[in-house]
Design a protein around this motif. Structure first.
Motif, PDB file in Angstrom:
ATOM      1  N   LEU A  22      -2.098  -2.513  -5.389  1.00 43.17           N
ATOM      2  CA  LEU A  22      -3.310  -2.298  -4.608  1.00 43.17           C
ATOM      3  C   LEU A  22      -4.074  -3.598  -4.395  1.00 43.17           C
ATOM      4  CD1 LEU A  22      -4.570   1.099  -6.111  1.00 43.17           C
ATOM      5  CD2 LEU A  22      -3.499   0.714  -3.882  1.00 43.17           C
TER       6      LEU A  22
ATOM      7  N   LEU B  11       0.835  -1.207   0.000  1.00 40.65           N
ATOM      8  CA  LEU B  11       0.000   0.000   0.000  1.00 40.65           C
ATOM      9  C   LEU B  11       0.863   1.247   0.000  1.00 40.65           C
ATOM     10  CD1 LEU B  11      -2.739   1.425   0.218  1.00 40.65           C
ATOM     11  CD2 LEU B  11      -2.591   1.158   2.714  1.00 40.65           C
TER      12      LEU B  11
ATOM     13  N   SER C 298      -2.174  -5.546  -1.792  1.00 37.42           N
ATOM     14  CA  SER C 298      -2.413  -4.960  -0.480  1.00 37.42           C
ATOM     15  C   SER C 298      -3.786  -5.334   0.057  1.00 37.42           C
ATOM     16  CB  SER C 298      -2.271  -3.434  -0.554  1.00 37.42           C
ATOM     17  OG  SER C 298      -2.591  -2.838   0.682  1.00 37.42           O
ATOM     18  N   THR C 299      -4.801  -5.257  -0.817  1.00 36.07           N
ATOM     19  CA  THR C 299      -6.170  -5.568  -0.399  1.00 36.07           C
ATOM     20  C   THR C 299      -6.314  -7.037  -0.022  1.00 36.07           C
ATOM     21  OG1 THR C 299      -7.028  -3.835  -1.849  1.00 36.07           O
ATOM     22  CG2 THR C 299      -8.584  -5.495  -1.078  1.00 36.07           C
TER      23      THR C 299
END
Length: 514
Positions: free
Chosen positions: A243, A222, A246-247
């Protein structure tokens, strides 16, 4: 709580407690200051070590990624090492890493030491705020929080002037060497003064390694995405991949934490309405605080052409206003509901941010004075009451984890705020420049005044600007477009900061600190 002194507050030597706490505040101040003093002198370091310009930002990024991973681990490390040994160990590693940075002769060596410096420094900040609620009785917590809060927000303000002075007077090595002697002294004082407790080795045996990996991957990816997105594009394959990573890892970490008896980080704290509200306020404060400290040097350096020392002198206004209003904040903390103080603080802070959204290319110290005064006066009311709101009602055994999460939210808010600012600058400057040129060609005197073009010159050309005139106007137009983009960033930050008060009605009433 196993790692808390068994003696009641009244039985703990107050003088030793304050001495140990002040040593912790010194360590925290050094960790925060380090980010700013290095940022102001990156070009000097780049030249000295012959670093590729594309790699220079990693000197800061390596520190910030390690720091953001370490912050939520503070609760686990406090339970394992105890507050005393966590602080002494972290500060010792921070001093060693600082000396390593100062003696580095290559880019790789410097970045490696910065990782260790960031990780050790990341635990110092939440340790101080958890110490407020563990070491002090309720009637002393407002004063202790103020001391920690003043130093926490003063460090970014004085950072540019300290960094600029050290680089110009001595050399870039002193950006790191200034940490050594104060760090050693603070570690020795803390070792002598903080309450003695036994290290809890059972915590290490129960360490959830998978959760640690998932959390580190989520936060690191992130942070990287936020750093690179403004230049690479938010929908580029690289950023979208980061992203998504990270998610996915973040969701897996949350699921695993909620389904374990002894999680790495206690996310159940977010079930508390007041902690959730305080964390939201901390996140928004990060946007406004880190964003304003980022925007001012950008304007003063690239628009006004000031050096680091001059920038620092200008930004001292915020720190001065903050110090003047700190006693007022402490007095009101003892008498007024934290929700009301938070609402007032964020409202005034939003106004102070918005006041900077109307600058022109000639704005300088005088134009920046009152916006800084307003923001500086509001900062303590945006920090102290939300801290009490978030941590003041929790049981002592929950405070270390909660403090880590609370401070993590502020850092994430700052990272997202800076990414948002950079995105606005990169995407809005060019269209704003075209708009200003069109207005100039149409004979708009307001546009000419803003850009700094003599009105007579526009009148003489009657809207038809020849090639020679355009060559003369181009740098003025680019500067004016950058300033207007910065103004838009200020206004966006002001709106987001003002929206923070919308979450306050969901918090339960909190008694004044007295």
């Amino acid at each position: 709580m196993q790692n808390r002194p068994d003696l009641p507050h009244s039985a703990i030597n107050p003088q030793l407690v304050w001495t140990g706490f002040m040593a912790m505040c010194v360590g925290m101040f050094m960790a925060i200051l380090d980010v700013q003093v290095v940022a102001t002198s990156l070009p000097t370091i780049q030249s000295a070590l012959d670093i590729d310009p594309d790699q220079m930002s990693w000197i800061q990024t390596a520190y910030l990624i390690a720091e953001v991973v370490a912050i939520p681990l503070t609760g686990f490390l406090t339970r394992f090492l105890t507050m005393r040994w966590l602080f002494v160990t972290s500060l010792t590693l921070f001093v060693i890493a600082s000396a390593g940075c100062a003696t580095s002769s290559s880019f790789g060596g410097l970045v490696s030491w910065r990782v260790l410096q960031g990780f050790s420094g990341g635990t110092l900040i939440p340790s101080v705020f958890s110490a407020v609620f563990i070491l002090f009785p309720k009637e002393r917590q407002a004063v202790a929080t103020t001391v920690a809060g003043v130093l926490a927000v003063l460090a970014p303000t004085v950072g540019p002037i300290v960094g600029g002075w050290l680089t110009e007077t001595y050399s870039w090595h002193w950006l790191f060497l200034i940490n050594v002697l104060p760090g050693i002294a603070a570690a020795l004082v803390a070792l002598r003064s903080l309450p003695r407790e036994d290290i809890n080795t059972s915590e290490l045996r129960n360490l959830d390694g998978l959760s640690l990996v998932l959390m580190a991957v989520s936060l690191a990816s992130l942070e990287l995405a936020l750093k690179e997105a403004p230049t690479s594009g938010w929908i580029s394959v690289y950023i979208v991949t980061l992203l998504c990573l990270s998610t996915a890892s973040g969701c897996a970490f949350v699921w695993r934490s909620l389904h374990r008896t002894r999680p790495l980080v206690d996310l159940d704290n977010f079930r508390d309405r007041n902690f959730l509200t305080g964390s939201i306020l901390s996140f928004v404060l990060g946007i406004g605080l880190f964003g304003s400290v980022y925007l001012m040097p950008v304007f003063l350096a690239f628009v006004r052409g000031h050096n680091a020392l001059e920038i620092g002198m200008t930004m001292l206004v915020t720190g001065t206003a903050q110090l003047v209003t700190a006693p007022i904040a402490v007095a009101l903390e003892k008498r007024v509901d934290a929700r009301l103080l938070s609402a007032a603080g964020f409202t005034v802070f939003a106004i102070g941010i918005a006041m900077s959204g109307f600058q022109d290319p000639r704005s300088d110290y005088d134009a920046m004075f009152w916006p800084q005064v307003v923001r500086g006066a509001a900062i303590m009311f945006c920090l102290l009451p939300p801290t009490r709101l978030a941590l003041g009602r929790l049981s002592p055994d929950k405070v270390p984890d909660a403090s880590g999460l609370f401070n993590l939210m502020r850092n994430l808010g700052g990272a997202i705020g800076i990414a948002l600012i950079d995105t606005i600058i990169y995407t809005r400057s060019e269209p704003i420049g075209r708009t200003l040129l069109a207005r100039l060609q149409a004979g708009d005197t307001d546009a000419a005044t803003f850009i700094g073009v003599p009105l007579q010159a526009i009148a003489d050309h009657k809207g038809a600007l020849d090639q020679k005139t355009m060559a003369m106007l181009d740098p003025l137009l680019q500067t004016a477009a950058t300033v207007q983009a910065l103004n838009e960033a200020w206004i966006v930050m002001a709106v987001l900061t003002g929206c923070a008060i919308l979450c306050l009605p969901f918090a339960r009433p909190v008694a004044p600190a007295e």
